[in-house]
Design a protein around this motif. Sequence first.
Motif, PDB file in Angstrom:
ATOM      1  N   ASP A 128      24.741  -6.909  30.344  1.00 28.46           N
ATOM      2  CA  ASP A 128      24.685  -7.232  32.052  1.00 28.46           C
ATOM      3  C   ASP A 128      25.307  -5.938  32.860  1.00 28.46           C
ATOM      4  N   LYS A 129      24.221  -5.364  33.652  1.00 28.54           N
ATOM      5  CA  LYS A 129      24.791  -4.328  34.608  1.00 28.54           C
ATOM      6  C   LYS A 129      24.047  -4.500  35.868  1.00 28.54           C
ATOM      7  N   ILE A 130      24.855  -4.533  36.745  1.00 24.46           N
ATOM      8  CA  ILE A 130      24.473  -4.294  38.252  1.00 24.46           C
ATOM      9  C   ILE A 130      25.116  -3.550  38.993  1.00 24.46           C
ATOM     10  N   ASN A 131      24.341  -2.329  39.620  1.00 25.19           N
ATOM     11  CA  ASN A 131      24.712  -1.237  40.335  1.00 25.19           C
ATOM     12  C   ASN A 131      24.158  -1.017  41.358  1.00 25.19           C
ATOM     13  N   ILE A 132      24.923  -1.271  42.471  1.00 29.13           N
ATOM     14  CA  ILE A 132      24.588  -0.521  43.741  1.00 29.13           C
ATOM     15  C   ILE A 132      25.524   0.480  44.052  1.00 29.13           C
ATOM     16  N   PRO A 133      24.946   1.723  43.987  1.00 29.45           N
ATOM     17  CA  PRO A 133      25.792   3.083  44.143  1.00 29.45           C
ATOM     18  C   PRO A 133      26.815   2.949  45.403  1.00 29.45           C
ATOM     19  N   LYS A 138      28.917  -4.218  38.694  1.00 31.09           N
ATOM     20  CA  LYS A 138      29.547  -5.183  37.695  1.00 31.09           C
ATOM     21  C   LYS A 138      29.011  -4.781  36.431  1.00 31.09           C
ATOM     22  N   ILE A 139      29.930  -4.645  35.197  1.00 30.85           N
ATOM     23  CA  ILE A 139      29.268  -4.328  33.872  1.00 30.85           C
ATOM     24  C   ILE A 139      29.934  -5.417  32.979  1.00 30.85           C
ATOM     25  N   GLY A 164      34.041  -3.814  37.019  1.00 34.13           N
ATOM     26  CA  GLY A 164      33.310  -3.799  38.324  1.00 34.13           C
ATOM     27  C   GLY A 164      33.997  -3.351  39.281  1.00 34.13           C
ATOM     28  N   ASN A 165      33.197  -3.219  40.445  1.00 37.06           N
ATOM     29  CA  ASN A 165      33.873  -2.432  41.760  1.00 37.06           C
ATOM     30  C   ASN A 165      33.347  -2.970  43.066  1.00 37.06           C
ATOM     31  N   ILE A 166      34.094  -3.113  44.169  1.00 32.68           N
ATOM     32  CA  ILE A 166      33.514  -3.243  45.492  1.00 32.68           C
ATOM     33  C   ILE A 166      34.084  -2.192  46.443  1.00 32.68           C
ATOM     34  N   PHE A 167      33.093  -1.293  46.890  1.00 30.19           N
ATOM     35  CA  PHE A 167      33.889  -0.287  47.497  1.00 30.19           C
ATOM     36  C   PHE A 167      34.618   0.658  46.944  1.00 30.19           C
ATOM     37  N   LEU A 168      35.949   0.808  47.294  1.00 33.34           N
ATOM     38  CA  LEU A 168      37.072   1.652  46.554  1.00 33.34           C
ATOM     39  C   LEU A 168      37.769   0.672  45.557  1.00 33.34           C
ATOM     40  N   LEU A 169      37.657  -0.666  45.645  1.00 25.46           N
ATOM     41  CA  LEU A 169      38.401  -1.550  44.979  1.00 25.46           C
ATOM     42  C   LEU A 169      37.832  -1.782  43.410  1.00 25.46           C
TER      43      LEU A 169
END
Length: 185
Positions: A128-133, A138-139, A164-169
């Motif tokens: 599963d890969k979700i990526n919004i640059p 989320k990987i 995974g990440n949200i902005f810089l976190l």
Amino acid sequence: MEKENFRLLTGNLKNKIMKRIFLFITISFLLYSCSTSFKVKKKDLLFIDSNLKESFNNNSYQIDSTKHKSYLLNLFEIRKANIDTVNIKFDKNGSLILSYKFILGGNESRYIKGRFKKNYYEIYLRKDKINIPLIYSKINIDRIRVYLKKDSTLVVDKYYDNSGNIFLLAAGGSSRRQYFFKKIK
């Protein structure tokens, strides 16, 4: 005038030295982080194909100092107790068949869909890969590669990445390990 020239000369020399040190540290880090974690040499591997039909010990054995041991069935997320031997073969569609016999009696088989690659068989238990640059990612990957060594040892290369990440976190981790299983004669 001479003092000013001397200051400019020493300032340029310091900058050059600092740039070289920075370049050396950067290159050293890149070379260190690009090393492979694969412990078996490619020349020691056999081409694995659909004709494989062997029995292997369910317990891995240790060949180095990592001390990471596992059960063959656990690597495929099959949680069964009291299994000594696992039979491996492929069906006509290319699915991996893991057959095992319980110590107290009874047989069971599991079919796992994967595909043949260069000299191994690859299975994705999760991919599963979700990526919004720059905003969100989320990987969740759980991959298994099955190799066969020339000495008939089964090598299971287990890789996972859960991050995974949200902005810089950002949070998560990944790992890759090889497990070795002896052929039952």
